[in-house]
Structure formats: C-alpha cells, structure tokens
Design a protein around this motif. Structure first.
Motif, PDB file in Angstrom:
ATOM      1  N   TYR A   1       3.869  -5.927  -8.505  1.00 16.88           N
ATOM      2  CA  TYR A   1       2.656  -5.751  -9.300  1.00 16.88           C
ATOM      3  C   TYR A   1       1.490  -5.333  -8.412  1.00 16.88           C
ATOM      4  O   TYR A   1       0.626  -4.554  -8.818  1.00 16.88           O
ATOM      5  CB  TYR A   1       2.298  -7.058 -10.010  1.00 16.88           C
ATOM      6  N   GLU A   2       1.462  -5.857  -7.200  1.00 20.93           N
ATOM      7  CA  GLU A   2       0.371  -5.551  -6.285  1.00 20.93           C
ATOM      8  C   GLU A   2       0.328  -4.065  -5.951  1.00 20.93           C
ATOM      9  O   GLU A   2      -0.753  -3.463  -5.901  1.00 20.93           O
ATOM     10  CB  GLU A   2       0.523  -6.386  -5.014  1.00 20.93           C
ATOM     11  N   ASP A   3       1.489  -3.458  -5.739  1.00 25.07           N
ATOM     12  CA  ASP A   3       1.496  -2.034  -5.409  1.00 25.07           C
ATOM     13  C   ASP A   3       1.364  -1.154  -6.645  1.00 25.07           C
ATOM     14  O   ASP A   3       0.928   0.003  -6.528  1.00 25.07           O
ATOM     15  CB  ASP A   3       2.740  -1.681  -4.598  1.00 25.07           C
ATOM     16  N   LEU A   4       1.707  -1.676  -7.811  1.00 24.81           N
ATOM     17  CA  LEU A   4       1.350  -0.945  -9.031  1.00 24.81           C
ATOM     18  C   LEU A   4      -0.175  -0.826  -9.116  1.00 24.81           C
ATOM     19  O   LEU A   4      -0.706   0.236  -9.445  1.00 24.81           O
ATOM     20  CB  LEU A   4       1.880  -1.650 -10.271  1.00 24.81           C
ATOM     21  N   ALA A   5      -0.873  -1.918  -8.802  1.00 27.13           N
ATOM     22  CA  ALA A   5      -2.334  -1.882  -8.822  1.00 27.13           C
ATOM     23  C   ALA A   5      -2.875  -0.867  -7.825  1.00 27.13           C
ATOM     24  O   ALA A   5      -3.835  -0.143  -8.116  1.00 27.13           O
ATOM     25  CB  ALA A   5      -2.890  -3.267  -8.529  1.00 27.13           C
ATOM     26  N   VAL A   6      -2.265  -0.791  -6.656  1.00 27.07           N
ATOM     27  CA  VAL A   6      -2.671   0.209  -5.668  1.00 27.07           C
ATOM     28  C   VAL A   6      -2.521   1.612  -6.253  1.00 27.07           C
ATOM     29  O   VAL A   6      -3.425   2.462  -6.149  1.00 27.07           O
ATOM     30  CB  VAL A   6      -1.841   0.077  -4.379  1.00 27.07           C
ATOM     31  N   ALA A   7      -1.385   1.870  -6.889  1.00 22.82           N
ATOM     32  CA  ALA A   7      -1.132   3.200  -7.463  1.00 22.82           C
ATOM     33  C   ALA A   7      -2.123   3.524  -8.569  1.00 22.82           C
ATOM     34  O   ALA A   7      -2.587   4.667  -8.689  1.00 22.82           O
ATOM     35  CB  ALA A   7       0.294   3.277  -7.994  1.00 22.82           C
TER      36      ALA A   7
ATOM     37  N   GLY B   1       8.220  11.247 -12.546  1.00 25.96           N
ATOM     38  CA  GLY B   1       7.820  11.603 -13.901  1.00 25.96           C
ATOM     39  C   GLY B   1       8.446  10.697 -14.945  1.00 25.96           C
ATOM     40  O   GLY B   1       8.068   9.543 -15.099  1.00 25.96           O
ATOM     41  N   ASP B   2       9.427  11.223 -15.673  1.00 26.66           N
ATOM     42  CA  ASP B   2      10.042  10.455 -16.756  1.00 26.66           C
ATOM     43  C   ASP B   2      11.285   9.694 -16.322  1.00 26.66           C
ATOM     44  O   ASP B   2      11.854   8.941 -17.110  1.00 26.66           O
ATOM     45  CB  ASP B   2      10.393  11.383 -17.923  1.00 26.66           C
ATOM     46  N   HIS B   3      11.732   9.903 -15.090  1.00 26.05           N
ATOM     47  CA  HIS B   3      12.893   9.179 -14.565  1.00 26.05           C
ATOM     48  C   HIS B   3      12.446   8.233 -13.459  1.00 26.05           C
ATOM     49  O   HIS B   3      11.520   8.550 -12.707  1.00 26.05           O
ATOM     50  CB  HIS B   3      13.931  10.159 -14.009  1.00 26.05           C
ATOM     51  N   PRO B   4      13.071   7.070 -13.325  1.00 24.64           N
ATOM     52  CA  PRO B   4      12.663   6.126 -12.287  1.00 24.64           C
ATOM     53  C   PRO B   4      12.777   6.717 -10.884  1.00 24.64           C
ATOM     54  O   PRO B   4      13.665   7.537 -10.613  1.00 24.64           O
ATOM     55  CB  PRO B   4      13.643   4.961 -12.460  1.00 24.64           C
ATOM     56  N   VAL B   5      11.877   6.300 -10.024  1.00 27.47           N
ATOM     57  CA  VAL B   5      11.977   6.609  -8.605  1.00 27.47           C
ATOM     58  C   VAL B   5      12.950   5.608  -7.986  1.00 27.47           C
ATOM     59  O   VAL B   5      12.794   4.399  -8.173  1.00 27.47           O
ATOM     60  CB  VAL B   5      10.598   6.494  -7.931  1.00 27.47           C
ATOM     61  N   THR B   6      13.956   6.091  -7.268  1.00 28.62           N
ATOM     62  CA  THR B   6      14.978   5.206  -6.708  1.00 28.62           C
ATOM     63  C   THR B   6      15.071   5.360  -5.198  1.00 28.62           C
ATOM     64  O   THR B   6      14.732   6.401  -4.629  1.00 28.62           O
ATOM     65  CB  THR B   6      16.357   5.493  -7.321  1.00 28.62           C
ATOM     66  N   ASP B   7      15.545   4.292  -4.559  1.00 32.46           N
ATOM     67  CA  ASP B   7      15.766   4.324  -3.113  1.00 32.46           C
ATOM     68  C   ASP B   7      17.182   4.819  -2.832  1.00 32.46           C
ATOM     69  O   ASP B   7      17.942   5.129  -3.776  1.00 32.46           O
ATOM     70  CB  ASP B   7      15.497   2.945  -2.512  1.00 32.46           C
ATOM     71  N   PRO B   8      17.585   4.921  -1.566  1.00 33.67           N
ATOM     72  CA  PRO B   8      18.928   5.437  -1.256  1.00 33.67           C
ATOM     73  C   PRO B   8      20.060   4.621  -1.866  1.00 33.67           C
ATOM     74  O   PRO B   8      21.180   5.118  -2.041  1.00 33.67           O
ATOM     75  CB  PRO B   8      18.978   5.394   0.279  1.00 33.67           C
ATOM     76  N   GLN B   9      19.798   3.361  -2.200  1.00 26.71           N
ATOM     77  CA  GLN B   9      20.812   2.522  -2.837  1.00 26.71           C
ATOM     78  C   GLN B   9      20.786   2.622  -4.359  1.00 26.71           C
ATOM     79  O   GLN B   9      21.545   1.938  -5.050  1.00 26.71           O
ATOM     80  CB  GLN B   9      20.614   1.059  -2.424  1.00 26.71           C
TER      81      GLN B   9
ATOM     82  N   THR C   1       5.540   7.510 -13.098  1.00 29.03           N
ATOM     83  CA  THR C   1       6.131   6.233 -12.740  1.00 29.03           C
ATOM     84  C   THR C   1       5.982   5.990 -11.265  1.00 29.03           C
ATOM     85  O   THR C   1       5.735   6.930 -10.488  1.00 29.03           O
ATOM     86  CB  THR C   1       7.608   6.161 -13.155  1.00 29.03           C
ATOM     87  N   VAL C   2       6.102   4.732 -10.876  1.00 27.01           N
ATOM     88  CA  VAL C   2       5.849   4.315  -9.493  1.00 27.01           C
ATOM     89  C   VAL C   2       6.970   3.374  -9.033  1.00 27.01           C
ATOM     90  O   VAL C   2       7.406   2.520  -9.794  1.00 27.01           O
ATOM     91  CB  VAL C   2       4.504   3.561  -9.372  1.00 27.01           C
ATOM     92  N   ALA C   3       7.424   3.547  -7.806  1.00 23.14           N
ATOM     93  CA  ALA C   3       8.361   2.610  -7.171  1.00 23.14           C
ATOM     94  C   ALA C   3       8.387   2.910  -5.689  1.00 23.14           C
ATOM     95  O   ALA C   3       7.777   3.872  -5.228  1.00 23.14           O
ATOM     96  CB  ALA C   3       9.763   2.719  -7.777  1.00 23.14           C
ATOM     97  N   TYR C   4       9.123   2.094  -4.954  1.00 24.13           N
ATOM     98  CA  TYR C   4       9.210   2.304  -3.506  1.00 24.13           C
ATOM     99  C   TYR C   4      10.209   3.419  -3.177  1.00 24.13           C
ATOM    100  O   TYR C   4      11.069   3.741  -3.971  1.00 24.13           O
ATOM    101  CB  TYR C   4       9.621   1.011  -2.812  1.00 24.13           C
TER     102      TYR C   4
ATOM    103  N   GLY D   1       0.802  -1.217   0.000  1.00 18.78           N
ATOM    104  CA  GLY D   1       0.000   0.000   0.000  1.00 18.78           C
ATOM    105  C   GLY D   1       0.832   1.263   0.000  1.00 18.78           C
ATOM    106  O   GLY D   1       0.283   2.374   0.064  1.00 18.78           O
ATOM    107  N   HIS D   2       2.154   1.118  -0.103  1.00 18.52           N
ATOM    108  CA  HIS D   2       3.044   2.282  -0.088  1.00 18.52           C
ATOM    109  C   HIS D   2       3.845   2.339  -1.385  1.00 18.52           C
ATOM    110  O   HIS D   2       4.244   1.303  -1.928  1.00 18.52           O
ATOM    111  CB  HIS D   2       4.002   2.208   1.102  1.00 18.52           C
ATOM    112  N   TYR D   3       4.089   3.547  -1.856  1.00 17.40           N
ATOM    113  CA  TYR D   3       4.879   3.754  -3.074  1.00 17.40           C
ATOM    114  C   TYR D   3       5.177   5.238  -3.195  1.00 17.40           C
ATOM    115  O   TYR D   3       4.596   6.064  -2.478  1.00 17.40           O
ATOM    116  CB  TYR D   3       4.117   3.259  -4.316  1.00 17.40           C
ATOM    117  N   ARG D   4       6.078   5.556  -4.102  1.00 20.95           N
ATOM    118  CA  ARG D   4       6.355   6.948  -4.451  1.00 20.95           C
ATOM    119  C   ARG D   4       6.190   7.102  -5.954  1.00 20.95           C
ATOM    120  O   ARG D   4       6.304   6.132  -6.704  1.00 20.95           O
ATOM    121  CB  ARG D   4       7.780   7.346  -4.033  1.00 20.95           C
TER     122      ARG D   4
END
Length: 213
Positions: free
Chosen positions: A188-194, A173-181, A210-213, A167-170
């Motif tokens: 797929y489940e959280d893509l559906a949430v988004a 826009g046109d560039h991937p969302v990345t984590d600190p690493q 775009t969507v990612a953690y 149920g969580h995501y960030r």
C-alpha cells in the motif's frame, strides 16, 4: 505544490496517500465520514466531513482542489460507480475541473487469456461484489464524455498488502505487472508513492494504469 482532496482518507489506502502527499509538501484535505477518528493522520492535514457520493460535498470541496483522490471502500457494490457518476456529473460544470484519481480494483485487470480476474470461476465469492463495483466505476469513467480529467489506478489483483515503502515500482496498462517469477506484488505504501508521482507528473490521463514491483 498541489491542493489535494482525498475522499476516504481514513482507510488503508487513503491514509497512506494522504501521508505521502503531505510529506512531499502538498496541501492535503482528508474528506472522511468520521473526522474524529483520524488522529493518526499527519498533523497539518486538514480534516473535513465529506462524502464522494454526495454532489453537495463534491461542490464544496472541488473549487479549491487540483486533484480529487477517490480511496473509499467498505460499502455496497454501488459505492464506487456512484462515486464516479457523482464526480463526473458534478465537476463537468466547472470551468477548470480538478482531476479525479480513482484507486480502483486489481481484479478488474485482465488475465493472460483476456478475461478479467474477477470473472474467473475460482474468484473468491466474498470479494466479488466489491470487484464488480470497481469494474462498474471503471466503465463509468471510460464512458464519460464530460471533459473531466480522470485516472483509474489498479493495484495487483492478489498480492497487495500493507508493508514497506521502497519508492520503487513499475507500471502497466490493463494487464498486471509481473516479476520474473510471474508474481504481481505491491505494498500500500508504494501504491501511495505511485499515486502522488502521477499527481506530480501526469502520465495516464483519461485511462487506467496498474502498479507493481
């Protein structure tokens, strides 16, 4: 409550969007090529034969829909652009056309140097045609002047797999969302949430996100 039609509801992404929307109380129609093969969808989901590249199918399903979700896959490179063109052309004549939400490719996102991930020399050849097809579809939407509202959703370019619904995501826009690493990861489940969040609270009209953690 929205009336949502999911083209490709039998697939990995489409089935999860269908279940997520239905479980939140929306009226969901699963438009698939083989209705007999969708017994795993939630009871109560309406299942019909439908083809997003068929103007006839779109004309039959669009009048009752608030949103048309495109979650098709597994076809030739032309599949996704054909879907985009069919939708834009068919819906433009409606007085209040439903919104199109297209589940697109992560390889169409931009790397730090500004080029698409699919254009990298080491991009896997077996995924190139689908990636190019999704890029063609994005170009179709961006060039559209028909007044049909659309949104193109990209998952991460690499680390995108079935998994846990958190149920969580960030979003980006046109560039991937990345984590600190520096990783861009999503289930797929959280893509559906988004996607269902975007249906319920539109924030990206006539653009790609775009969507990612």
């Amino acid at each position: 409550m929205s009336n949502i039609v999911v083209f490709g509801a039998g697939g990995t992404a489409g089935s999860r969007v269908t279940a997520e929307a239905f479980n939140r109380g929306h009226r969901v129609t699963a438009a698939v090529r083989r209705p007999e093969a969708t017994s795993y969808l939630p009871a109560g989901v309406r299942v019909v034969t439908g083809d997003v590249t068929s103007a006839r199918s779109v004309r039959e399903l669009a009048p009752e829909a608030d949103v048309l979700v495109v979650a098709v896959g597994g076809g030739e490179r032309t599949l996704w652009a054909d879907a985009a063109r069919t939708l834009m052309t068919t819906l433009r004549g409606l007085p209040d056309p439903p919104r199109v939400i297209h589940l697109g490719g992560g390889a169409t996102l931009l790397a730090p140097n500004g080029t698409r991930f699919l254009d990298a020399p080491d991009f896997p050849e077996q995924y190139r045609d689908p990636a190019l097809g999704q890029a063609d579809a994005l170009d179709c939407y961006r060039a559209s002047t028909d007044g049909v509202p659309w949104t193109y959703v990209s998952p991460p370019p690499l680390e995108f797999h079935p998994g846990e619904r958190t149920g969580h995501y960030r979003t980006g826009g046109d560039h991937p969302v990345t984590d600190p690493q520096g990783r861009s990861v999503l289930s797929y489940e959280d893509l559906a949430v988004a996607v269902v969040d975007e249906i319920e609270n539109p924030r990206h009209l006539n653009t790609r996100f775009t969507v990612a953690y």
